[in-house]
Design a protein around this motif. Structure first.
Motif, PDB file in Angstrom:
ATOM      1  N   ASN A   1       0.832  -1.209   0.000  1.00 53.64           N
ATOM      2  CA  ASN A   1       0.000   0.000   0.000  1.00 53.64           C
ATOM      3  C   ASN A   1       0.863   1.254   0.000  1.00 53.64           C
ATOM      4  O   ASN A   1       0.567   2.209  -0.720  1.00 53.64           O
ATOM      5  CB  ASN A   1      -0.942   0.007   1.199  1.00 53.64           C
ATOM      6  CG  ASN A   1      -2.108  -0.921   1.020  1.00 53.64           C
ATOM      7  OD1 ASN A   1      -2.453  -1.296  -0.098  1.00 53.64           O
ATOM      8  ND2 ASN A   1      -2.729  -1.310   2.127  1.00 53.64           N
ATOM      9  N   ALA A   2       1.926   1.256   0.800  1.00 51.26           N
ATOM     10  CA  ALA A   2       2.828   2.410   0.838  1.00 51.26           C
ATOM     11  C   ALA A   2       3.505   2.598  -0.513  1.00 51.26           C
ATOM     12  O   ALA A   2       3.659   3.729  -0.992  1.00 51.26           O
ATOM     13  CB  ALA A   2       3.873   2.224   1.934  1.00 51.26           C
ATOM     14  N   LEU A   3       3.900   1.506  -1.134  1.00 49.65           N
ATOM     15  CA  LEU A   3       4.531   1.579  -2.449  1.00 49.65           C
ATOM     16  C   LEU A   3       3.550   2.104  -3.490  1.00 49.65           C
ATOM     17  O   LEU A   3       3.908   2.947  -4.324  1.00 49.65           O
ATOM     18  CB  LEU A   3       5.033   0.191  -2.850  1.00 49.65           C
ATOM     19  CG  LEU A   3       5.947   0.102  -4.047  1.00 49.65           C
ATOM     20  CD1 LEU A   3       7.213   0.905  -3.822  1.00 49.65           C
ATOM     21  CD2 LEU A   3       6.294  -1.355  -4.320  1.00 49.65           C
ATOM     22  N   LEU A   4       2.316   1.671  -3.430  1.00 49.21           N
ATOM     23  CA  LEU A   4       1.284   2.143  -4.352  1.00 49.21           C
ATOM     24  C   LEU A   4       1.019   3.638  -4.176  1.00 49.21           C
ATOM     25  O   LEU A   4       0.875   4.366  -5.155  1.00 49.21           O
ATOM     26  CB  LEU A   4      -0.009   1.353  -4.158  1.00 49.21           C
ATOM     27  CG  LEU A   4      -1.170   1.742  -5.064  1.00 49.21           C
ATOM     28  CD1 LEU A   4      -0.822   1.473  -6.520  1.00 49.21           C
ATOM     29  CD2 LEU A   4      -2.417   0.986  -4.665  1.00 49.21           C
ATOM     30  N   VAL A   5       0.989   4.102  -2.931  1.00 46.91           N
ATOM     31  CA  VAL A   5       0.775   5.527  -2.663  1.00 46.91           C
ATOM     32  C   VAL A   5       1.925   6.342  -3.238  1.00 46.91           C
ATOM     33  O   VAL A   5       1.703   7.374  -3.892  1.00 46.91           O
ATOM     34  CB  VAL A   5       0.619   5.780  -1.153  1.00 46.91           C
ATOM     35  CG1 VAL A   5       0.725   7.265  -0.823  1.00 46.91           C
ATOM     36  CG2 VAL A   5      -0.703   5.217  -0.655  1.00 46.91           C
ATOM     37  N   LYS A   6       3.164   5.887  -3.041  1.00 49.70           N
ATOM     38  CA  LYS A   6       4.319   6.608  -3.574  1.00 49.70           C
ATOM     39  C   LYS A   6       4.278   6.654  -5.100  1.00 49.70           C
ATOM     40  O   LYS A   6       4.549   7.694  -5.706  1.00 49.70           O
ATOM     41  CB  LYS A   6       5.621   5.967  -3.108  1.00 49.70           C
ATOM     42  CG  LYS A   6       5.916   6.229  -1.666  1.00 49.70           C
ATOM     43  CD  LYS A   6       7.248   5.659  -1.258  1.00 49.70           C
ATOM     44  CE  LYS A   6       7.489   5.946   0.203  1.00 49.70           C
ATOM     45  NZ  LYS A   6       8.878   5.826   0.573  1.00 49.70           N
ATOM     46  N   PHE A   7       3.941   5.546  -5.711  1.00 43.52           N
ATOM     47  CA  PHE A   7       3.867   5.491  -7.170  1.00 43.52           C
ATOM     48  C   PHE A   7       2.771   6.411  -7.698  1.00 43.52           C
ATOM     49  O   PHE A   7       2.968   7.140  -8.668  1.00 43.52           O
ATOM     50  CB  PHE A   7       3.628   4.054  -7.634  1.00 43.52           C
ATOM     51  CG  PHE A   7       3.462   3.935  -9.114  1.00 43.52           C
ATOM     52  CD1 PHE A   7       4.539   4.078  -9.968  1.00 43.52           C
ATOM     53  CD2 PHE A   7       2.204   3.700  -9.667  1.00 43.52           C
ATOM     54  CE1 PHE A   7       4.380   3.979 -11.335  1.00 43.52           C
ATOM     55  CE2 PHE A   7       2.034   3.609 -11.033  1.00 43.52           C
ATOM     56  CZ  PHE A   7       3.132   3.746 -11.871  1.00 43.52           C
ATOM     57  N   THR A   8       1.620   6.411  -7.033  1.00 48.47           N
ATOM     58  CA  THR A   8       0.498   7.238  -7.458  1.00 48.47           C
ATOM     59  C   THR A   8       0.829   8.717  -7.329  1.00 48.47           C
ATOM     60  O   THR A   8       0.525   9.504  -8.230  1.00 48.47           O
ATOM     61  CB  THR A   8      -0.755   6.902  -6.627  1.00 48.47           C
ATOM     62  OG1 THR A   8      -1.039   5.513  -6.772  1.00 48.47           O
ATOM     63  CG2 THR A   8      -1.946   7.720  -7.065  1.00 48.47           C
ATOM     64  N   ARG A   9       1.472   9.090  -6.238  1.00 48.67           N
ATOM     65  CA  ARG A   9       1.861  10.491  -6.060  1.00 48.67           C
ATOM     66  C   ARG A   9       2.894  10.919  -7.097  1.00 48.67           C
ATOM     67  O   ARG A   9       2.813  12.023  -7.632  1.00 48.67           O
ATOM     68  CB  ARG A   9       2.397  10.723  -4.658  1.00 48.67           C
ATOM     69  CG  ARG A   9       1.310  10.723  -3.620  1.00 48.67           C
ATOM     70  CD  ARG A   9       1.825  11.032  -2.263  1.00 48.67           C
ATOM     71  NE  ARG A   9       0.727  11.096  -1.313  1.00 48.67           N
ATOM     72  CZ  ARG A   9       0.885  11.261  -0.028  1.00 48.67           C
ATOM     73  NH1 ARG A   9       2.083  11.374   0.489  1.00 48.67           N
ATOM     74  NH2 ARG A   9      -0.167  11.307   0.762  1.00 48.67           N
TER      75      ARG A   9
END
Length: 69
Positions: free
Chosen positions: A20-28
């Motif tokens: 989830n943290a990786l997905l948030v970073k990628f999305t940002r």
């Protein structure tokens, strides 16, 4: 030894949190790049209408992606 056990337990116990943290970073980051690309495509006149100059594009994109969430 106990510290190593705790570290491995955290890593194994929360792969969903890591993803989830990786997905948030990628999305940002994707939002940042999209904003930079869109603002860079505007003419100087269009940027001036928005109250921006070319040197402010990265700052505005960073604020949109990382600070306003």
């Amino acid at each position: 030894m106990a510290a190593a056990h705790q570290i491995s337990a955290v890593s194994v116990a929360s792969p969903v949190g890591f993803l989830n943290a990786l997905l948030v970073k990628f999305t940002r980051y994707r939002l940042y790049r999209q904003t930079v690309n869109e603002l860079s495509a505007l003419s100087g006149r269009e940027l001036a209408d928005l109250g921006l100059s070319r040197c402010e594009i990265k700052r505005v994109a960073y604020q949109a992606a990382y600070e306003n969430n």
